[in-house]
Design a protein around this motif. Structure first.
Motif, PDB file in Angstrom:
ATOM      1  N   GLY A 243      -6.186  10.676  11.858  1.00  0.00           N
ATOM      2  CA  GLY A 243      -6.000   9.571  12.782  1.00  0.00           C
ATOM      3  C   GLY A 243      -6.684   8.282  12.399  1.00  0.00           C
ATOM      4  N   VAL A 244      -7.161   8.161  11.146  1.00  0.00           N
ATOM      5  CA  VAL A 244      -7.783   6.916  10.701  1.00  0.00           C
ATOM      6  C   VAL A 244      -6.752   5.789  10.736  1.00  0.00           C
ATOM      7  CG1 VAL A 244      -8.858   5.756   8.734  1.00  0.00           C
ATOM      8  CG2 VAL A 244      -9.492   8.108   9.299  1.00  0.00           C
ATOM      9  N   ASP A 245      -7.158   4.584  11.161  1.00  0.00           N
ATOM     10  CA  ASP A 245      -6.206   3.487  11.276  1.00  0.00           C
ATOM     11  C   ASP A 245      -5.653   3.092   9.920  1.00  0.00           C
ATOM     12  OD1 ASP A 245      -7.779   0.770  10.355  1.00  0.00           O
ATOM     13  OD2 ASP A 245      -9.127   2.265  11.214  1.00  0.00           O
ATOM     14  N   GLU A 246      -4.465   2.516   9.949  1.00  0.00           N
ATOM     15  CA  GLU A 246      -3.735   2.212   8.715  1.00  0.00           C
ATOM     16  C   GLU A 246      -4.480   1.214   7.836  1.00  0.00           C
ATOM     17  OE1 GLU A 246       0.198  -0.258   7.950  1.00  0.00           O
ATOM     18  OE2 GLU A 246       0.703   1.736   8.713  1.00  0.00           O
ATOM     19  N   ALA A 247      -5.149   0.230   8.429  1.00  0.00           N
ATOM     20  CA  ALA A 247      -5.867  -0.776   7.635  1.00  0.00           C
ATOM     21  C   ALA A 247      -6.918  -0.124   6.746  1.00  0.00           C
ATOM     22  CB  ALA A 247      -6.513  -1.813   8.549  1.00  0.00           C
ATOM     23  N   ARG A 248      -7.632   0.845   7.302  1.00  0.00           N
ATOM     24  CA  ARG A 248      -8.656   1.530   6.504  1.00  0.00           C
ATOM     25  C   ARG A 248      -8.018   2.360   5.400  1.00  0.00           C
ATOM     26  NH1 ARG A 248     -13.140   5.863   8.814  1.00  0.00           N
ATOM     27  NH2 ARG A 248     -14.052   6.388   6.799  1.00  0.00           N
ATOM     28  N   VAL A 249      -6.883   2.987   5.685  1.00  0.00           N
ATOM     29  CA  VAL A 249      -6.197   3.789   4.668  1.00  0.00           C
ATOM     30  C   VAL A 249      -5.708   2.902   3.535  1.00  0.00           C
ATOM     31  CG1 VAL A 249      -4.202   5.255   4.226  1.00  0.00           C
ATOM     32  CG2 VAL A 249      -5.561   5.600   6.280  1.00  0.00           C
ATOM     33  N   LEU A 250      -5.166   1.737   3.858  1.00  0.00           N
ATOM     34  CA  LEU A 250      -4.721   0.815   2.817  1.00  0.00           C
ATOM     35  C   LEU A 250      -5.893   0.380   1.940  1.00  0.00           C
ATOM     36  CD1 LEU A 250      -2.234  -1.448   4.822  1.00  0.00           C
ATOM     37  CD2 LEU A 250      -1.697   0.502   3.359  1.00  0.00           C
ATOM     38  N   ARG A 251      -7.032   0.166   2.567  1.00  0.00           N
ATOM     39  CA  ARG A 251      -8.232  -0.207   1.804  1.00  0.00           C
ATOM     40  C   ARG A 251      -8.653   0.941   0.876  1.00  0.00           C
ATOM     41  NH1 ARG A 251     -10.618  -2.175   5.713  1.00  0.00           N
ATOM     42  NH2 ARG A 251     -11.888  -0.413   6.394  1.00  0.00           N
ATOM     43  N   MET A 252      -8.522   2.171   1.338  1.00  0.00           N
ATOM     44  CA  MET A 252      -8.848   3.326   0.503  1.00  0.00           C
ATOM     45  C   MET A 252      -7.915   3.394  -0.713  1.00  0.00           C
ATOM     46  SD  MET A 252      -9.495   6.183   3.479  1.00  0.00           S
ATOM     47  CE  MET A 252      -9.447   7.532   2.290  1.00  0.00           C
ATOM     48  N   VAL A 267      -5.047  -5.388  -5.080  1.00  0.00           N
ATOM     49  CA  VAL A 267      -4.324  -6.064  -3.999  1.00  0.00           C
ATOM     50  C   VAL A 267      -3.198  -5.150  -3.524  1.00  0.00           C
ATOM     51  CG1 VAL A 267      -2.837  -8.017  -3.398  1.00  0.00           C
ATOM     52  CG2 VAL A 267      -4.838  -8.388  -4.837  1.00  0.00           C
ATOM     53  N   LEU A 268      -3.004  -5.077  -2.202  1.00  0.00           N
ATOM     54  CA  LEU A 268      -1.884  -4.332  -1.646  1.00  0.00           C
ATOM     55  C   LEU A 268      -1.113  -5.256  -0.716  1.00  0.00           C
ATOM     56  CD1 LEU A 268      -1.944  -0.643  -0.525  1.00  0.00           C
ATOM     57  CD2 LEU A 268      -0.560  -2.308   0.688  1.00  0.00           C
ATOM     58  N   ALA A 269       0.175  -5.441  -1.021  1.00  0.00           N
ATOM     59  CA  ALA A 269       1.028  -6.334  -0.239  1.00  0.00           C
ATOM     60  C   ALA A 269       2.105  -5.525   0.475  1.00  0.00           C
ATOM     61  CB  ALA A 269       1.678  -7.388  -1.141  1.00  0.00           C
ATOM     62  N   LEU A 270       2.390  -5.904   1.723  1.00  0.00           N
ATOM     63  CA  LEU A 270       3.390  -5.224   2.535  1.00  0.00           C
ATOM     64  C   LEU A 270       4.532  -6.184   2.855  1.00  0.00           C
ATOM     65  CD1 LEU A 270       1.041  -3.441   5.101  1.00  0.00           C
ATOM     66  CD2 LEU A 270       1.981  -2.503   2.988  1.00  0.00           C
ATOM     67  N   PRO A 271       5.749  -5.668   3.026  1.00  0.00           N
ATOM     68  CA  PRO A 271       6.865  -6.535   3.426  1.00  0.00           C
ATOM     69  C   PRO A 271       6.587  -7.196   4.769  1.00  0.00           C
ATOM     70  CG  PRO A 271       7.668  -4.410   2.641  1.00  0.00           C
ATOM     71  CD  PRO A 271       6.184  -4.277   2.788  1.00  0.00           C
ATOM     72  N   ALA A 272       6.909  -8.477   4.883  1.00  0.00           N
ATOM     73  CA  ALA A 272       6.732  -9.230   6.128  1.00  0.00           C
ATOM     74  C   ALA A 272       8.099  -9.700   6.609  1.00  0.00           C
ATOM     75  CB  ALA A 272       5.788 -10.415   5.904  1.00  0.00           C
ATOM     76  N   ASP A 273       8.101 -10.478   7.701  1.00  0.00           N
ATOM     77  CA  ASP A 273       9.358 -10.990   8.236  1.00  0.00           C
ATOM     78  C   ASP A 273      10.078 -11.811   7.181  1.00  0.00           C
ATOM     79  OD1 ASP A 273       8.773  -9.806  10.630  1.00  0.00           O
ATOM     80  OD2 ASP A 273       7.884 -11.612  11.514  1.00  0.00           O
ATOM     81  N   GLY A 274      11.398 -11.652   7.154  1.00  0.00           N
ATOM     82  CA  GLY A 274      12.174 -12.367   6.156  1.00  0.00           C
ATOM     83  C   GLY A 274      11.946 -11.785   4.776  1.00  0.00           C
ATOM     84  N   LEU A 277       6.171 -11.386   1.564  1.00  0.00           N
ATOM     85  CA  LEU A 277       5.183 -10.320   1.408  1.00  0.00           C
ATOM     86  C   LEU A 277       3.860 -10.797   1.999  1.00  0.00           C
ATOM     87  CD1 LEU A 277       5.898  -9.232  -2.286  1.00  0.00           C
ATOM     88  CD2 LEU A 277       6.374  -7.883  -0.243  1.00  0.00           C
ATOM     89  N   ARG A 278       3.174  -9.882   2.682  1.00  0.00           N
ATOM     90  CA  ARG A 278       1.879 -10.199   3.273  1.00  0.00           C
ATOM     91  C   ARG A 278       0.810  -9.358   2.596  1.00  0.00           C
ATOM     92  NH1 ARG A 278      -0.949  -7.515   7.115  1.00  0.00           N
ATOM     93  NH2 ARG A 278       0.856  -6.206   7.585  1.00  0.00           N
ATOM     94  N   VAL A 279      -0.235 -10.013   2.095  1.00  0.00           N
ATOM     95  CA  VAL A 279      -1.345  -9.300   1.456  1.00  0.00           C
ATOM     96  C   VAL A 279      -2.190  -8.659   2.553  1.00  0.00           C
ATOM     97  CG1 VAL A 279      -3.375  -9.490  -0.010  1.00  0.00           C
ATOM     98  CG2 VAL A 279      -1.339 -10.845  -0.528  1.00  0.00           C
ATOM     99  N   ALA A 280      -2.069  -7.334   2.683  1.00  0.00           N
ATOM    100  CA  ALA A 280      -2.770  -6.617   3.745  1.00  0.00           C
ATOM    101  C   ALA A 280      -4.188  -6.244   3.341  1.00  0.00           C
ATOM    102  CB  ALA A 280      -1.991  -5.357   4.128  1.00  0.00           C
ATOM    103  N   GLN A 281      -4.415  -5.993   2.037  1.00  0.00           N
ATOM    104  CA  GLN A 281      -5.736  -5.606   1.555  1.00  0.00           C
ATOM    105  C   GLN A 281      -5.978  -6.220   0.188  1.00  0.00           C
ATOM    106  OE1 GLN A 281      -8.248  -4.065   2.965  1.00  0.00           O
ATOM    107  NE2 GLN A 281      -7.189  -3.619   4.880  1.00  0.00           N
ATOM    108  N   ALA A 282      -7.216  -6.613  -0.067  1.00  0.00           N
ATOM    109  CA  ALA A 282      -7.611  -7.114  -1.380  1.00  0.00           C
ATOM    110  C   ALA A 282      -9.108  -6.864  -1.544  1.00  0.00           C
ATOM    111  CB  ALA A 282      -7.305  -8.608  -1.520  1.00  0.00           C
ATOM    112  N   SER A 283      -9.492  -6.393  -2.711  1.00  0.00           N
ATOM    113  CA  SER A 283     -10.913  -6.171  -2.982  1.00  0.00           C
ATOM    114  C   SER A 283     -11.180  -6.446  -4.449  1.00  0.00           C
ATOM    115  CB  SER A 283     -11.322  -4.731  -2.630  1.00  0.00           C
ATOM    116  OG  SER A 283     -10.654  -3.800  -3.457  1.00  0.00           O
TER     117      SER A 283
END
Length: 596
Positions: A243-252, A267-274, A277-283
């Protein structure tokens, strides 16, 4: 002049010409060492034994070569193996300078390891060679090349400024399973001499040993990394199932990939509207310049990977022609790889890794498990999404049951109570008592309205946005924003939100809330956001407050805030922006429920 030591040599340094005599105790020691060398020779592969037997040098030189071969084979860490190879090479052929070039794409060098040149000299020379001139000649024609004078060869380009003078040259290819891995380059035979055929034989023998050592190191790295990938995937699946939230999983996902492949930026990018791409995680290196960016698919490195449908690589991502959109954000980075996260026909996102400019390029051996890992991570996310959908269906069914109970039980009893009180009013002669009874009836009517609004919200189960009530859409917008923010904002709602707010106004409220939360994610650097949506006194009031850095004193562009203000003015309302109680920004947006 005494040649340099190398890490695997057991017995100090080698003399200028190797002629140290063979009499007395010294000769006995060398004979003993030669016998030991022959015993060690029996542990080597057959091809390598034959080459060592063919080297027509004295016992001391044969032992030295065997020491070099055994030293190269001891290591399993590939960077250390490569460094030890070139260090051994300059010793066994008595050269002043040496280098190992790893062949990359085409005729370019993906990696270049020099020996004999100081750090100050390397800095003065400038960028390392890329595979032109004599170095490129050996890449194009992978055969031993021996020159008395470098500058006289037709492929010679000369040397850059501040480069030490070099004349004699000896180069041999290193093959791993019949495929050229790279080349050994030796220059400046000590004592002003030139490299001879025996030097060529010795260096070719060492190159065979180097090929074996490189293959062993590669197998070790592949086995180690395979275990690391399996452990990383297991950890991600376990986190999702717990049940860990998705943001933490993407960071992992980003952190594990960067660690295993020694990337300086993940960097992890996810599809956005239209088509964006939206960069959801970066380290990693300059991650802040990537985090939260929304980029068009065309003109981005991640978008190019989506279009290709397979991993893509770059040797110089800072100057890659496929990157034309977004702010400058690749300074100091060179090799990069982008891998689509695909499950079936659906692309969940793109995983992008980059290394600093001086680091080696990503190889096929590294990209293949990365692609598999990205696919497994995408599958885990999809399974989790389906599980959440099932839980959402169960939740909606429970809400529907609660709504039925409220309607069939609570409202009916409240309505009956109100009717009873109304019938009692005409029997009460005391004016104040009668007034109190009427107020109680009004309170019951207001309570019935609130419960009906709650029932309407509970039953707003349509699949589209228009089919949902404003309460549900507000909660969904806040939940979606939490993935970008990295934390869950607090939300307070009050009043008859689903019954009193017109559809057009509800659309504007959702648009304003989404834009306000997006501004917080991109600019505020906040760790907490408070949201209030209240309907009462003939208007709907939306407040978004954060504890971030606040509004800058000079805002270059207020087009986003101006748009929010125009939305309010269009509906006869207004907007204000000021400092929040937490020191960040407080946006207040209000419009009347009915246009006058």
């Amino acid at each position: 002049m005494t040649p340099p030591r190398y890490a695997g040599h057991d017995g100090g340094t080698v003399g200028d010409n190797g002629d140290n005599g063979d009499n007395g105790d010294n000769g006995d020691r060398r004979s003993g060492r030669c016998g030991e060398a022959r015993r060690r020779l029996g542990t080597l592969p057959g091809e390598l034994q034959e080459r060592l037997d063919a080297v027509m040098r004295g016992p001391a030189e044969a032992a030295l070569l065997l020491d070099a071969v055994m030293s190269v084979g001891r290591e399993l860490d590939l960077p250390r193996v490569l460094r030890r190879i070139v260090e051994a090479a300059v010793v066994v052929v008595d050269a002043e300078y040496g280098a190992l070039g790893v062949v990359g794409e085409g005729t370019r060098l993906a990696e270049f390891l020099p020996v004999g040149v100081t750090a100050e000299q390397r800095e003065a020379i400038g960028p390392l060679p890329e595979g032109h001139g004599i170095l490129g000649e050996l890449i194009r024609h992978p055969e031993p090349l021996r020159l008395v004078e470098l500058s006289e060869h037709p492929s010679s380009y000369g040397f850059p400024p501040n480069h030490p003078p070099m004349h004699s040259f000896l180069g041999v290819p290193i093959r791993v399973r019949d495929k050229v891995f790279g080349n050994l380059y030796l220059t400046e035979k000590r004592g002003g001499r030139v490299f001879d055929t025996e030097d060529e034989t010795v260096l070719s023998t060492l190159a065979v040993a180097a090929g074996v050592a490189i293959e062993n190191a590669r197998l070790y790295v592949e086995t180690r990394d395979r275990q690391r990938w399996q452990e990383a995937n297991s950890e991600i699946v376990a986190a999702l199932l717990s049940g860990v939230d998705e943001a933490r999983v993407l960071r992992m996902i980003v952190d594990h990939s960067s660690h295993i492949l020694a990337a300086d930026l993940g960097v992890l990018a996810l599809p956005a509207d239209g088509d964006r791409l939206r960069v959801a995680q970066a380290s990693g290196l300059d991650a802040g310049t990537h985090r939260g960016l929304v980029l068009p698919r065309a003109g981005s490195f991640a978008g190019a990977a989506l279009d290709a449908g397979e991993p893509i690589t770059s040797l110089d991502v800072e100057h890659d022609p496929r990157i034309t959109e977004g702010p400058p954000r690749w300074t100091g980075l060179g090799p990069a790889v982008a891998v689509p996260m695909v499950t079936g026909e659906r692309t969940r996102g793109v995983l992008l890794l980059a290394r600093a400019r001086e680091h080696p390029a990503f190889t096929d051996a590294e990209t293949a498990p990365l692609l598999l890992f990205a696919g497994q991570a995408a599958l885990a996310l999809e399974l989790t999404e389906r599980r959440e959908s099932a839980e959402q269906i169960a939740l909606l069914e429970e809400r529907d049951r609660i709504a039925r109970d409220l309607h069939d039980l609570a409202i009916q009893r409240l309505f009956a109570t109100g009717m009873t009180l109304q019938s009692v009013v005409r029997l009460v002669e005391h004016p104040q008592a009668s007034e109190r009874l009427l107020r109680a009836v009004d309170d019951l009517d207001e309570t019935i309205k609130i419960i009906r609004s709650t029932i309407f919200g509970l039953r707003a189960t349509g699949s589209g946005r228009a089919g949902q009530g404003l309460r549900a859409r507000t909660a969904a917008t806040v939940e979606q924003a939490s993935r970008t923010l990295g934390f869950q904002p607090s939300l307070r709602m009050g009043g008859l939100i689903d019954t009193d707010v017109p559809a057009e106004t509800a659309e504007q409220v959702i648009a304003v809330l989404g834009e306000a939360l997006s501004n917080v994610a991109r600019h505020a650097r906040a760790t907490a956001v408070d949201i209030s949506l209240v309907v009462g006194r003939g208007e709907v009031n939306l407040i978004v407050s954060d504890n971030g850095v606040g509004m800058p004193s000079h805002v270059g562009s207020r087009s986003g805030l101006d748009n929010l203000a125009r939305r309010a003015e269009k509906l006869g309302g207004g907007m204000s922006v000021g400092e929040s109680a937490q020191g960040g920004t407080r946006l207040s947006w209000w419009v009347p429920l009915r246009l006058s």
